[in-house]
Scaffold this active site. Structure first.
Site, PDB file in Angstrom:
ATOM      1  N   TRP A  26      34.498  36.722  45.237  1.00  0.00           N
ATOM      2  CA  TRP A  26      33.278  37.651  45.878  1.00  0.00           C
ATOM      3  C   TRP A  26      31.986  37.095  46.213  1.00  0.00           C
ATOM      4  CZ3 TRP A  26      32.449  43.314  45.862  1.00  0.00           C
ATOM      5  CH2 TRP A  26      33.849  43.988  45.743  1.00  0.00           C
ATOM      6  N   SER A  58      35.460  38.574  39.544  1.00  0.00           N
ATOM      7  CA  SER A  58      35.340  38.001  38.033  1.00  0.00           C
ATOM      8  C   SER A  58      36.030  38.552  37.094  1.00  0.00           C
ATOM      9  CB  SER A  58      33.583  38.218  37.916  1.00  0.00           C
ATOM     10  OG  SER A  58      32.960  37.589  38.758  1.00  0.00           O
ATOM     11  N   PHE A  59      36.149  39.946  37.122  1.00  0.00           N
ATOM     12  CA  PHE A  59      37.101  40.824  36.158  1.00  0.00           C
ATOM     13  C   PHE A  59      38.607  40.114  35.818  1.00  0.00           C
ATOM     14  CE2 PHE A  59      39.624  44.075  34.511  1.00  0.00           C
ATOM     15  CZ  PHE A  59      38.546  44.765  33.523  1.00  0.00           C
ATOM     16  N   VAL A  82      28.495  38.397  39.948  1.00  0.00           N
ATOM     17  CA  VAL A  82      28.678  39.798  39.996  1.00  0.00           C
ATOM     18  C   VAL A  82      27.248  40.181  40.380  1.00  0.00           C
ATOM     19  CG1 VAL A  82      29.591  42.020  39.065  1.00  0.00           C
ATOM     20  CG2 VAL A  82      30.126  39.853  38.085  1.00  0.00           C
ATOM     21  N   GLY A  86      25.133  50.420  43.221  1.00  0.00           N
ATOM     22  CA  GLY A  86      24.536  51.580  42.813  1.00  0.00           C
ATOM     23  C   GLY A  86      25.316  52.440  41.559  1.00  0.00           C
ATOM     24  N   HIS A  89      29.473  50.303  37.707  1.00  0.00           N
ATOM     25  CA  HIS A  89      30.545  49.534  37.966  1.00  0.00           C
ATOM     26  C   HIS A  89      30.028  48.156  37.379  1.00  0.00           C
ATOM     27  CE1 HIS A  89      34.565  48.742  39.225  1.00  0.00           C
ATOM     28  NE2 HIS A  89      34.071  47.740  39.888  1.00  0.00           N
ATOM     29  N   ARG A 128      20.518  30.516  42.013  1.00  0.00           N
ATOM     30  CA  ARG A 128      21.103  29.913  40.846  1.00  0.00           C
ATOM     31  C   ARG A 128      22.315  29.114  41.116  1.00  0.00           C
ATOM     32  NH1 ARG A 128      17.940  33.877  39.541  1.00  0.00           N
ATOM     33  NH2 ARG A 128      16.921  33.972  37.565  1.00  0.00           N
TER      34      ARG A 128
HETATM   35  C1  DLZ Z   1      34.782  45.597  42.632  1.00  0.00           C
HETATM   36  C2  DLZ Z   1      33.874  44.463  42.539  1.00  0.00           C
HETATM   37  C3  DLZ Z   1      32.555  44.645  42.762  1.00  0.00           C
HETATM   38  C4  DLZ Z   1      32.101  45.811  43.309  1.00  0.00           C
HETATM   39  N1  DLZ Z   1      31.685  43.708  42.660  1.00  0.00           N
HETATM   40  C5  DLZ Z   1      32.227  42.495  42.533  1.00  0.00           C
HETATM   41  C6  DLZ Z   1      31.259  41.468  42.385  1.00  0.00           C
HETATM   42  O1  DLZ Z   1      29.970  41.477  42.594  1.00  0.00           O
HETATM   43  N2  DLZ Z   1      31.604  40.202  41.933  1.00  0.00           N
HETATM   44  C7  DLZ Z   1      33.097  40.108  41.476  1.00  0.00           C
HETATM   45  O2  DLZ Z   1      33.375  39.031  41.235  1.00  0.00           O
HETATM   46  N3  DLZ Z   1      33.780  40.995  41.624  1.00  0.00           N
HETATM   47  C8  DLZ Z   1      33.426  42.099  42.047  1.00  0.00           C
HETATM   48  N4  DLZ Z   1      34.507  43.260  42.090  1.00  0.00           N
HETATM   49  C9  DLZ Z   1      35.916  42.996  41.953  1.00  0.00           C
HETATM   50  C10 DLZ Z   1      36.104  42.867  40.425  1.00  0.00           C
HETATM   51  O3  DLZ Z   1      35.956  41.826  39.935  1.00  0.00           O
HETATM   52  C11 DLZ Z   1      37.874  42.883  40.347  1.00  0.00           C
HETATM   53  O4  DLZ Z   1      38.277  41.909  41.339  1.00  0.00           O
HETATM   54  C12 DLZ Z   1      38.417  44.209  40.973  1.00  0.00           C
HETATM   55  O5  DLZ Z   1      38.055  45.396  40.361  1.00  0.00           O
HETATM   56  C13 DLZ Z   1      39.894  44.365  40.864  1.00  0.00           C
HETATM   57  O6  DLZ Z   1      40.441  43.995  39.540  1.00  0.00           O
END
Ligand code: DLZ
Length: 161
Positions: A26, A58-59, A82, A86, A89, A128
Site C-alpha cells: 500500500w 501491513s497486516f 498505514v 475515517g 480500521h 519519513r
Molecule cells: C485495508 C487497508 C487499509 C484501509 N489501509 C492500509 C494502509 O494504509 N496500509 C497498509 O499497509 N494496508 C492497508 N490495508 C490493508 C491491510 O493491511 C490488509 O492487507 C487487508 O486488510 C487484508 O488483510
C-alpha cells in the site's frame, strides 16, 4: 514521537549475516522510499543479496516475518505504511502489525526491524520515507537497528559470556 534523540549506531562485523526484507504494497511512493532506504543500508553494511519479499498490506507482515524467522535469518526487516482513514480500521491494523511483529521477534529470538509508518496523512509518511525532501529515512533506520541487535545477540553466544 519525534526523531530527536536517535543514536548514531556503528555496526561492524555483520557482512555474513542473513537478512530478509518484507514490504507491504500500500502507498507505492512511500514504500519505494522505505525499500530503497533499507537496501541502501544493507549495502553500506556489506550485506549483499538480501531476500526481499512483498506482501499485500501491513497486516500481513507478521505472518511473513514468522515464516522468515523460522528459516534461519539473523534479522528480518518489516516495512509498511498505514495511513489513518475515517474509521477505526487504522487502529486495528496498526495494533495487529505492531503486536504481531513484537510477538514474532520475542518468540523466535530473531530481531525484527520495525519500519512500519503509522501516519495521520500521506505527507507525514513522505517526510519519513527517505526520499528527496524527507526529514527521516525509516527504512534505513530499521535495518541498522535490527542488524545492530543481531550482532549483539550473536556476541552473547561467544564463550566468555
Ligand atoms: C485495508 C487497508 C487499509 C484501509 N489501509 C492500509 C494502509 O494504509 N496500509 C497498509 O499497509 N494496508 C492497508 N490495508 C490493508 C491491510 O493491511 C490488509 O492487507 C487487508 O486488510 C487484508 O488483510
Amino acid at each position: 514521537m519525534s526523531g530527536k534523540g536517535a543514536p548514531e549506531l556503528s555496526v561492524k562485523n555483520c557482512g555474513d549475516l542473513r537478512v530478509a526484507v518484507i514490504a507491504a504494497q500500500w502507498h507505492e511512493k512511500v514504500m519505494d522510499g522505505l525499500v530503497n532506504g533499507a537496501l541502501r543500508a544493507l549495502g553500506e553494511l556489506g550485506i549483499s543479496e538480501p531476500t526481499v519479499l512483498r506482501v499485500p498490506g501491513s497486516f500481513e507482515l507478521p505472518v511473513a516475518a514468522k515464516a522468515l524467522a523460522g528459516r534461519g535469518y539473523d534479522a528480518v526487516i518489516a516495512l509498511g505504511v498505514v495511513i489513518r482513514g475515517g474509521t477505526p480500521h487504522f487502529e486495528y491494523v496498526c495494533q495487529g502489525v505492531t503486536q504481531g511483529l513484537t510477538q514474532v521477534s520475542v518468540d523466535t529470538g530473531v530481531p525484527i526491524g520495525f519500519g512500519v509508518l503509522t501516519c495521520d496523512d500521506e505527507q507525514q509518511a513522505l517526510d519519513r520515507a527517505g526520499i528527496e525532501g524527507s526529514r527521516e529515512d525509516k527504512g534505513h533506520e530499521a535495518v541498522t537497528a535490527a542488524v545492530a541487535t543481531a550482532v549483539t545477540l550473536r556476541s552473547l553466544a561467544e564463550p566468555w559470556h
